[in-house]
Write a protein that holds these residues in place. Structure first.
Motif, PDB file in Angstrom:
ATOM      1  N   MET A 132      22.314 -10.251 -11.297  1.00 32.71           N
ATOM      2  CA  MET A 132      21.352 -11.230 -11.854  1.00 32.71           C
ATOM      3  C   MET A 132      20.099 -11.136 -11.002  1.00 32.71           C
ATOM      4  N   LEU A 133      19.071 -10.581 -11.594  1.00 35.43           N
ATOM      5  CA  LEU A 133      17.859 -10.318 -10.822  1.00 35.43           C
ATOM      6  C   LEU A 133      16.931 -11.518 -10.875  1.00 35.43           C
ATOM      7  N   SER A 134      15.945 -11.467 -10.017  1.00 31.34           N
ATOM      8  CA  SER A 134      14.927 -12.520 -10.113  1.00 31.34           C
ATOM      9  C   SER A 134      13.619 -11.869 -10.551  1.00 31.34           C
ATOM     10  N   LEU A 135      12.564 -12.639 -10.527  1.00 30.50           N
ATOM     11  CA  LEU A 135      11.300 -12.151 -11.077  1.00 30.50           C
ATOM     12  C   LEU A 135      10.245 -12.038  -9.992  1.00 30.50           C
ATOM     13  N   ASP A 136       9.404 -11.027 -10.118  1.00 31.65           N
ATOM     14  CA  ASP A 136       8.222 -10.988  -9.262  1.00 31.65           C
ATOM     15  C   ASP A 136       7.253 -12.059  -9.743  1.00 31.65           C
TER      16      ASP A 136
ATOM     17  N   CYS B 250       6.128 -14.225 -24.423  1.00 34.52           N
ATOM     18  CA  CYS B 250       5.711 -15.254 -23.453  1.00 34.52           C
ATOM     19  C   CYS B 250       6.665 -16.446 -23.551  1.00 34.52           C
ATOM     20  N   GLU B 251       7.162 -16.897 -22.407  1.00 28.29           N
ATOM     21  CA  GLU B 251       8.096 -18.029 -22.392  1.00 28.29           C
ATOM     22  C   GLU B 251       7.786 -18.938 -21.211  1.00 28.29           C
ATOM     23  N   PRO B 252       7.971 -20.243 -21.372  1.00 27.85           N
ATOM     24  CA  PRO B 252       7.840 -21.105 -20.200  1.00 27.85           C
ATOM     25  C   PRO B 252       8.952 -20.813 -19.198  1.00 27.85           C
ATOM     26  N   LYS B 253       8.640 -20.936 -17.924  1.00 25.87           N
ATOM     27  CA  LYS B 253       9.662 -20.742 -16.894  1.00 25.87           C
ATOM     28  C   LYS B 253      10.205 -22.118 -16.513  1.00 25.87           C
TER      29      LYS B 253
ATOM     30  N   THR C 196      26.999 -19.426 -11.565  1.00 23.77           N
ATOM     31  CA  THR C 196      25.647 -19.539 -11.005  1.00 23.77           C
ATOM     32  C   THR C 196      25.195 -18.152 -10.563  1.00 23.77           C
ATOM     33  N   ARG C 197      23.914 -18.023 -10.253  1.00 21.43           N
ATOM     34  CA  ARG C 197      23.424 -16.719  -9.828  1.00 21.43           C
ATOM     35  C   ARG C 197      23.918 -16.352  -8.425  1.00 21.43           C
ATOM     36  N   GLY C 198      24.017 -17.373  -7.550  1.00 23.95           N
ATOM     37  CA  GLY C 198      24.405 -17.080  -6.163  1.00 23.95           C
ATOM     38  C   GLY C 198      23.421 -16.120  -5.538  1.00 23.95           C
TER      39      GLY C 198
ATOM     40  N   ALA D 140      18.438 -20.623 -23.196  1.00 20.54           N
ATOM     41  CA  ALA D 140      18.829 -19.218 -23.035  1.00 20.54           C
ATOM     42  C   ALA D 140      17.579 -18.350 -23.037  1.00 20.54           C
ATOM     43  N   TYR D 141      17.536 -17.327 -22.148  1.00 22.73           N
ATOM     44  CA  TYR D 141      16.348 -16.470 -22.130  1.00 22.73           C
ATOM     45  C   TYR D 141      16.617 -14.973 -22.028  1.00 22.73           C
ATOM     46  N   SER D 142      17.883 -14.572 -21.878  1.00 20.47           N
ATOM     47  CA  SER D 142      18.136 -13.122 -21.892  1.00 20.47           C
ATOM     48  C   SER D 142      19.635 -12.853 -21.981  1.00 20.47           C
ATOM     49  N   VAL D 143      19.991 -11.580 -22.026  1.00 25.81           N
ATOM     50  CA  VAL D 143      21.408 -11.227 -22.014  1.00 25.81           C
ATOM     51  C   VAL D 143      21.665 -10.297 -20.838  1.00 25.81           C
TER      52      VAL D 143
ATOM     53  N   ILE E 177       4.905 -19.263 -16.281  1.00 25.57           N
ATOM     54  CA  ILE E 177       5.170 -18.594 -17.558  1.00 25.57           C
ATOM     55  C   ILE E 177       5.774 -17.232 -17.252  1.00 25.57           C
ATOM     56  N   VAL E 178       6.802 -16.869 -18.025  1.00 25.07           N
ATOM     57  CA  VAL E 178       7.395 -15.534 -17.856  1.00 25.07           C
ATOM     58  C   VAL E 178       6.867 -14.637 -18.973  1.00 25.07           C
ATOM     59  N   PHE E 179       6.345 -13.489 -18.586  1.00 21.55           N
ATOM     60  CA  PHE E 179       5.898 -12.491 -19.561  1.00 21.55           C
ATOM     61  C   PHE E 179       6.846 -11.304 -19.485  1.00 21.55           C
ATOM     62  N   LYS E 180       7.383 -10.915 -20.652  1.00 26.09           N
ATOM     63  CA  LYS E 180       8.321  -9.787 -20.686  1.00 26.09           C
ATOM     64  C   LYS E 180       7.820  -8.756 -21.683  1.00 26.09           C
ATOM     65  N   VAL E 181       7.875  -7.477 -21.301  1.00 28.34           N
ATOM     66  CA  VAL E 181       7.568  -6.409 -22.259  1.00 28.34           C
ATOM     67  C   VAL E 181       8.519  -6.615 -23.435  1.00 28.34           C
TER      68      VAL E 181
ATOM     69  N   ALA F 117      13.868  -7.049  -8.704  1.00 30.31           N
ATOM     70  CA  ALA F 117      13.217  -7.561  -9.915  1.00 30.31           C
ATOM     71  C   ALA F 117      12.936  -6.459 -10.935  1.00 30.31           C
ATOM     72  N   PRO F 118      12.943  -6.827 -12.231  1.00 31.03           N
ATOM     73  CA  PRO F 118      12.613  -5.824 -13.243  1.00 31.03           C
ATOM     74  C   PRO F 118      11.113  -5.490 -13.212  1.00 31.03           C
ATOM     75  N   ARG F 119      10.784  -4.250 -13.582  1.00 32.55           N
ATOM     76  CA  ARG F 119       9.361  -3.869 -13.635  1.00 32.55           C
ATOM     77  C   ARG F 119       8.719  -4.364 -14.922  1.00 32.55           C
ATOM     78  N   TRP F 120       9.550  -4.821 -15.882  1.00 30.08           N
ATOM     79  CA  TRP F 120       9.024  -5.165 -17.205  1.00 30.08           C
ATOM     80  C   TRP F 120       8.751  -6.661 -17.386  1.00 30.08           C
ATOM     81  N   ALA F 121       8.931  -7.438 -16.319  1.00 30.03           N
ATOM     82  CA  ALA F 121       8.704  -8.886 -16.458  1.00 30.03           C
ATOM     83  C   ALA F 121       8.018  -9.424 -15.220  1.00 30.03           C
TER      84      ALA F 121
HETATM   85  N1  5U1 Z   1      11.976 -17.968 -19.419  1.00 37.01           N
HETATM   86  C1  5U1 Z   1      12.548 -17.203 -18.475  1.00 37.01           C
HETATM   87  N2  5U1 Z   1      12.858 -17.637 -17.270  1.00 37.01           N
HETATM   88  N3  5U1 Z   1      13.394 -16.598 -16.629  1.00 37.01           N
HETATM   89  C2  5U1 Z   1      13.895 -16.529 -15.375  1.00 37.01           C
HETATM   90  N4  5U1 Z   1      12.867 -15.912 -18.615  1.00 37.01           N
HETATM   91  C3  5U1 Z   1      13.405 -15.515 -17.457  1.00 37.01           C
HETATM   92  N5  5U1 Z   1      13.899 -14.334 -17.088  1.00 37.01           N
HETATM   93  C4  5U1 Z   1      14.404 -14.221 -15.852  1.00 37.01           C
HETATM   94  C5  5U1 Z   1      14.416 -15.329 -14.960  1.00 37.01           C
HETATM   95  C6  5U1 Z   1      14.988 -15.186 -13.604  1.00 37.01           C
HETATM   96  O1  5U1 Z   1      14.891 -13.054 -15.401  1.00 37.01           O
HETATM   97  C7  5U1 Z   1      14.806 -11.887 -16.220  1.00 37.01           C
HETATM   98  C8  5U1 Z   1      14.984 -10.731 -15.276  1.00 37.01           C
HETATM   99  C9  5U1 Z   1      15.841 -11.868 -17.266  1.00 37.01           C
END
Ligand code: 5U1
Length: 674
Positions: free
Chosen positions: A82-86, A115-118, A138-140, A227-230, A290-294, A309-313
């Motif tokens: 479970m990665l986090s975001l830059d 585009c999604e709210p964080k 949890t992510r831990g 929910a925001y990803s799989v 705000i989270v921006f994802k390709v 972290a992913p390079r695409w978000a």
């Molecule tokens: N809305 C949103 N929040 N958030 C948090 N998208 C999103 N994506 C995340 C995280 C940590 O991580 C992606 C790498 C899936």
């Protein structure tokens, strides 16, 4: 430029601080530093490591997310990390991210982003086998989390069984568990009533609620999940674009953000960020960016990951709403009705987009609850236009010379005794019209925009005039003369003439404004309006009994008593006589029972920026016509008026099928009843 040995020392210091903050935040649910401070430490660490790559070690916080899970919940290995975001902190950072994406994809074409709210909550992983929820974690630290299956099962927005039939055999859904602002307020209200420790913010409350070993306690907490990803997907397919994936998750039964939008390029991302930033405070939950994802999953695949972290978000953060500072002193302010409010004088700190040096401490109970003393390090929160608040005291390494806050027994302005009201924690100066502070506040209120709207008679000038003994009550304002005004410091001939003209103009007003201006306790704009519509003139209102007053919506027994007492006073009769004598006047209203007003029973919501009339004017006009003007959109809303840059409320209205008017539409509607 730092020497390596100095950098090594600072690095060790930062690692210690970040690890400790992680432990407090993730493991103990007791944050000791605000997010912004944490981000700053991490950024400093990352830049040190960039300059001195030898400092990077597997145990550096830059190499992982979060903290190891507590032993009290079973540990689970994530099937996929479970990665986090830059983070991006400016439009330039976002433009640089977009450039990195295009460079890596070797394309000059615009990239489409989702585009999604964080949400400011807790990241979770939910595992579904053949459509049935089998595990929540949890992510831990990103690789190992805690098994919170029993707890997530209690959250109603999480499906126990996926809807439909076309889902992968193994599906991991990721998202954020959070608490709404309203749920948080209710939880803290309950905690306050039970004399329990309060939560600092909704995120902290959600974390604490989710980490209950007894899941029946979690069930009683107002938690939600978005929910925001799989993660893992096996034995089935998912859409090829992120936006479509979210819609698919929705179809499988998950809550997704109603604010999700597609942006054709990075410029549209910036516009989305700006619009959400403006609407942030009116959302029912906290977001911190705000989270921006390709949008294309194929491009996401090509871009891949770098370290954690992913390079695409990327997460484009909003200005922090919480910061640490020091409480230097406490002063006691006297309000219009004599209420004494302790005000914290703080070491100036940049928070919520402005420099804050004062915060309200509300009342004596709040001081006791916080356990705060002078000299303490505190977390100050400023969200939107709300007055800054102290939300917590940092109890670790507390200085030894903390001074207790002593509540005064006499008014700091007029020395009259302070009375503690029976119910509640309000302390009130008993000086009344002999208290200069109360006099000043009453005059400021009388002259304010929503009251008699005396242009140019601002707070500072009122204080100057009272201090110079030129005015001692609201009626004195109408006796001001040019020579006395010109003699004041910083007052020129022209300004003085303008002020006198404004005072003259304010004499012609409306009954609702006049009633509001009088500053009767408990009578705000809406109540003043209801009173005016119901009684039509001042004499009828002045003679009304408590029972008659209570027949009006908004007026309960307490406010009715305040109104009756106000009109029974000799001083009130004398003041009204003087105001009448100087020519303050308004047209009387033909009283109409409230339920016969044209918009009676309707609830309206105003959102966005209005340009043809002010928000207050629109609200007052709607109220005069009998409408209730609410702050949020619900199924009970009849109409939404959407001005420029309307955001989440407009989206909610569309979602709920509530009719929406633009500003011109509102004017046309009002015109019908002119
Ligand atoms: N809305 C949103 N929040 N958030 C948090 N998208 C999103 N994506 C995340 C995280 C940590 O991580 C992606 C790498 C899936």
């Amino acid at each position: 430029m730092l020497e390596f040995s100095e950098a090594q020392q600072r690095h060790a210091e930062l690692v210690g601080k970040i690890n400790h903050a992680n432990y407090c935040y993730y493991a103990l649910d007791n944050p000791q530093i605000p997010d912004a401070e944490y981000d700053r430490l991490l950024r400093e660490l990352q830049s040190l490591e960039q300059i001195f790559p030898d400092l990077i070690s597997p145990v550096s916080p830059s190499q992982r997310v979060g903290h190891a899970a507590l032993k009290s919940f079973a540990q689970v290995q994530h099937l996929m990390p479970m990665l986090s975001l830059d983070n991006a902190f400016s439009a330039d950072d976002l433009l640089a991210f977009d450039k990195r994406v295009r460079d890596r994809l070797k394309t000059a074409d615009d990239i489409q982003y989702c585009c999604e709210p964080k949400y400011d909550g807790i990241a979770v992983s939910l595992l579904y086998e053949n459509g049935v929820l089998v595990r929540g974690a949890t992510r831990g630290d990103g690789a190992t989390g805690e098994d919170i299956t029993q707890n997530v099962r209690t959250i109603k927005s999480i499906p126990l069984q996926l809807m439909g039939a076309e889902f992968p055999q193994l599906l991991e859904v990721r998202g954020e568990i959070y608490m709404s602002k309203r749920g948080f307020a209710a939880l803290n209200q309950q905690a306050r009533a039970n004399n329990e420790k309060l939560f600092v913010n909704p995120r902290n409350a959600a974390a604490g609620s989710l980490r209950q070993l007894d899941s029946s306690l979690t069930a009683a907490r107002p938690l939600s999940m978005c929910a925001y990803s799989v993660g893992v997907v096996e034995g089935g397919t998912i859409p090829s674009e992120h936006f479509a994936l979210l819609q698919q998750l929705k179809a499988w039964g998950f809550a997704i953000s109603s604010e999700v939008r597609l942006a054709a390029d990075v410029a549209a991302c910036i516009a989305y960020y700006d619009a959400m930033g403006r609407g942030r405070d009116s959302l029912p939950f906290d977001i911190d960016g705000i989270v921006f994802k390709v949008n294309s999953l194929e491009l996401q695949e090509q871009l891949g990951f770098i370290s954690r972290a992913p390079r695409w978000a990327i997460a484009f953060k909003f200005p922090a709403q919480e910061e640490i500072t020091r409480l230097n002193a406490v002063e006691f302010q006297v309000g219009r009705t004599g209420a004494i409010t302790p005000v914290a004088r703080l070491e100036p700190v940049f928070v919520g987009g402005v420099t804050v040096s004062n915060a309200t401490l509300h009342n004596r109970d709040e001081i006791a609850r916080l356990g705060v003393g002078i000299g303490d390090r505190v977390i100050v929160r400023r969200a939107g236009d709300v007055i800054p608040q102290i939300v917590a005291v940092l109890t670790e390494d507390r200085p030894t010379d903390i001074q207790p806050i002593v509540f005064p027994t006499c008014c700091p302005v007029c020395q009259a005794p302070i009375e503690i009201e029976e119910e509640g924690s309000v302390a009130r100066c008993t000086g009344g019209i002999n208290c200069a502070a109360q006099v000043k506040e009453a005059i400021k209120h009388f002259a304010s925009r929503q009251a008699l709207d005396v242009e140019g008679l601002g707070d500072k000038l009122v204080e100057q005039l009272v201090d110079a003994k030129l005015i001692n009550d609201v009626a004195d304002v109408f006796a001001l003369q040019l020579p006395a005004l010109i003699a004041l410091e910083r007052m020129g001939q022209k300004s003085a003439e303008n002020l006198l003209a404004a005072i003259e103009k304010s004499k012609t007003t409306t009954l609702p404004r006049f009633l509001f201006a009088l500053g009767i306790r408990g009578v705000g704009q809406a109540t003043a309006n209801s009173l005016a519509q119901h009684f039509g003139n001042l004499d009828a209102l002045g003679m009304a009994s408590s029972e008659e007053l209570q027949a009006i919506p908004d007026v309960g027994p307490v406010v009715a008593t305040f109104i009756v007492e106000f009109f029974a006073r000799d001083a009130t009769a004398e003041l009204l006589r003087r105001l009448d004598e100087v020519g303050v006047q308004w047209p009387n209203i033909t009283p109409k029972p409230l339920d016969q007003l044209p918009l009676a029973g309707q609830t309206w919501v105003l959102t966005g920026t209005l340009s043809l009339l002010t928000r207050e004017a629109a609200k007052a006009r709607l109220q005069q016509l009998g409408a209730k003007v609410a702050g949020s959109v619900s199924a009970k809303t009849h109409w939404v008026v959407a001005g420029e840059s309307a955001g989440s409320k407009l989206a909610k209205a569309v979602e709920l099928n509530i009719p929406v008017l633009d500003e011109q539409g509102l004017l046309n509607e009002l015109e019908k009843y002119a």
